[in-house]
Design a protein around this motif. Structure first.
Motif, short mmCIF file in Angstrom:
data_model
loop_
_atom_site.label_atom_id
_atom_site.label_comp_id
_atom_site.label_asym_id
_atom_site.label_seq_id
_atom_site.Cartn_x
_atom_site.Cartn_y
_atom_site.Cartn_z
N VAL A 128 14.97 61.97 -114.99
CA VAL A 128 13.55 61.51 -115.48
C VAL A 128 12.92 61.06 -114.30
CG1 VAL A 128 12.24 60.46 -116.91
CG2 VAL A 128 14.36 61.30 -117.54
N LEU A 149 13.07 65.96 -116.45
CA LEU A 149 12.09 65.63 -117.41
C LEU A 149 11.23 65.05 -116.59
CD1 LEU A 149 14.47 64.78 -120.46
CD2 LEU A 149 13.79 66.99 -119.58
N TYR A 174 14.67 70.33 -122.14
CA TYR A 174 14.65 69.41 -123.28
C TYR A 174 15.41 69.34 -124.30
CZ TYR A 174 12.22 66.72 -127.00
OH TYR A 174 11.82 65.82 -127.99
N THR A 210 7.48 62.52 -116.77
CA THR A 210 6.41 61.98 -117.52
C THR A 210 5.25 61.50 -116.63
OG1 THR A 210 5.99 60.24 -118.92
CG2 THR A 210 7.63 59.74 -117.14
N MET A 260 13.89 60.27 -123.40
CA MET A 260 13.58 59.84 -122.06
C MET A 260 14.30 58.49 -121.61
SD MET A 260 11.62 62.37 -121.40
CE MET A 260 10.70 61.78 -120.13
N ASP A 309 10.47 59.03 -126.36
CA ASP A 309 10.54 57.92 -125.53
C ASP A 309 12.08 57.55 -125.84
OD1 ASP A 309 8.33 57.65 -123.53
OD2 ASP A 309 7.26 57.10 -125.52
N PHE A 361 3.84 64.89 -120.73
CA PHE A 361 5.27 64.98 -120.31
C PHE A 361 5.20 66.52 -119.87
CE2 PHE A 361 6.02 61.92 -123.88
CZ PHE A 361 6.72 61.13 -123.09
#
Length: 361
Positions: free
Chosen positions: A264, A144, A209, A146, A258, A254, A202
């Motif tokens: 991440v 994932l 996800y 960001t 996350m 978040d 993102f």
């Protein structure tokens, strides 16, 4: 699947009410649906943000929005020449984690979802496109990702991301997410140099996800799944089943995902980004005259400096004043000191109380 074959699906989140830009932005017409920074609205600019991107194929955009804004969004997308899109209409706001899950369930499992708020400004699109391309190899492996904004000052209005080891070309592992800091902590993070602003943008595969949500928020995933299984469909519009979606816990991506997930990564990028979260930030990104005044609409400024004027009709005249924000919209007039625009929240709260008091009498 190899990252160079991944389909990128823009996921545009348009559920916010944008009350910090009152009186122009109101719940029935929030800031993303307004032309605040250009002739086009912020939603239109977001929907066109991947034009010219050539590192991967771009799929049909998915928008997640408030059902009350359906007609306005349809009109704005078509005015931008965007005919092929999907609009998921939330019966109630449940924050960003469930909103993104709605889109992830609608996409193909191996689609890469590029999640973008609809009310941000990105001035340097080539820099944004390059950052997306840098993220794709990790996204293909299930991470994932960001995007973190290279800070240009000790800003206290944003959350921060602390970056660790390199895990790709100008991509770093995320050590931790940091709440909005006070000035001292913001200065400390800036001095350390391995911190970026959290932009809320993102990129990840839809299946990655949903798998993370299944691990960390199974009740949320179950509620969203039910709401989409029982959704009503009408052309490009999807209406999640209201009872199931009402039952869904409300949380941001978040907090819900996350901060809890192991894989991440963060791509730092300087791309002329702003969340246009206040009248002060609008002044900062607007074209300004020699006296540092930013004007939209009719205005006569005589000896005025460092002011913002935003009027939808009546001419505003300022004489020998400094550091004012003057906003005229739909019969409402607001004047406050520049640098104090976070106090607009007090205005909207006072107006709610006033309306409630009037209604009860």
């Amino acid at each position: 699947m190899a990252s160079d074959l991944m389909n990128i699906v823009p996921v545009i989140l348009s559920g916010g009410s944008g009350t910090r830009l009152w009186p122009v932005s109101k719940p029935e017409h929030p800031k993303q649906l307004l032309p605040l920074t250009a002739e086009l609205t912020m939603l239109q600019l977001t929907a066109m943000r991947l034009e010219g991107f050539d590192s991967a194929p771009i799929g049909r955009p998915i928008l997640v929005a408030n059902a009350a804004h359906t007609d306005i969004i349809d009109d704005q997308l078509r005015q931008s020449g965007i005919e092929d899109y999907l609009l998921i209409l939330e019966p109630i706001g449940r924050n960003t984690a469930p909103a993104i899950a709605l889109a992830a369930l609608e996409a193909q499992a191996d689609d890469a979802l590029l999640v973008m708020p609809s009310d941000h400004v990105i001035a340097d699109l080539p820099a944004f496109h390059a950052a997306i391309a840098r993220a794709l190899p990790l996204v293909g492996k299930g991470s994932l990702v960001t995007f973190g904004i290279t800070p240009d000052g000790p800003e206290t209005g944003y959350g921060y991301i602390q970056m660790g080891q390199s895990c790709g070309e100008a991509v770093h592992e995320v050590v931790r997410f940091v709440e909005k800091p006070d000035v001292a902590n913001a200065q400390k993070m800036l001095a350390e140099g391995n911190h970026v602003w959290n932009a809320g943008i993102f990129l990840f595969r839809a299946d990655a996800y949903l798998a993370a949500m299944g691990r960390h928020q199974p009740d949320m995933l179950a509620a969203v799944r039910t709401s989409m299984t029982q959704a009503r469909r009408d052309g490009a519009h999807v209406f999640p089943e209201a009872m199931a979606f009402h039952a869904c816990p409300s949380d941001s991506i978040d907090y819900a995902i996350m901060e809890r997930e192991a894989h991440v990564a963060c791509v730092p990028v300087a791309m002329g980004w702003s969340d246009v979260g206040s009248w002060d930030s609008l002044h900062a990104i607007s074209a300004r005259d020699a006296a540092n005044n930013a004007v939209r609409g009719e205005a006569l400024l005589l000896g005025a400096q460092n002011c913002l004027v935003h009027s939808d009709g009546p001419r505003v005249t300022l004489v020998d004043v400094d550091d004012l924000i003057v906003v005229v919209s739909d019969g409402d007039v607001m004047i406050l000191k520049r640098g104090e625009s976070q106090k607009v929240r007090k205005v909207t709260e006072a107006l709610k109380s006033l309306t409630a008091a009037t209604t009860t009498h």
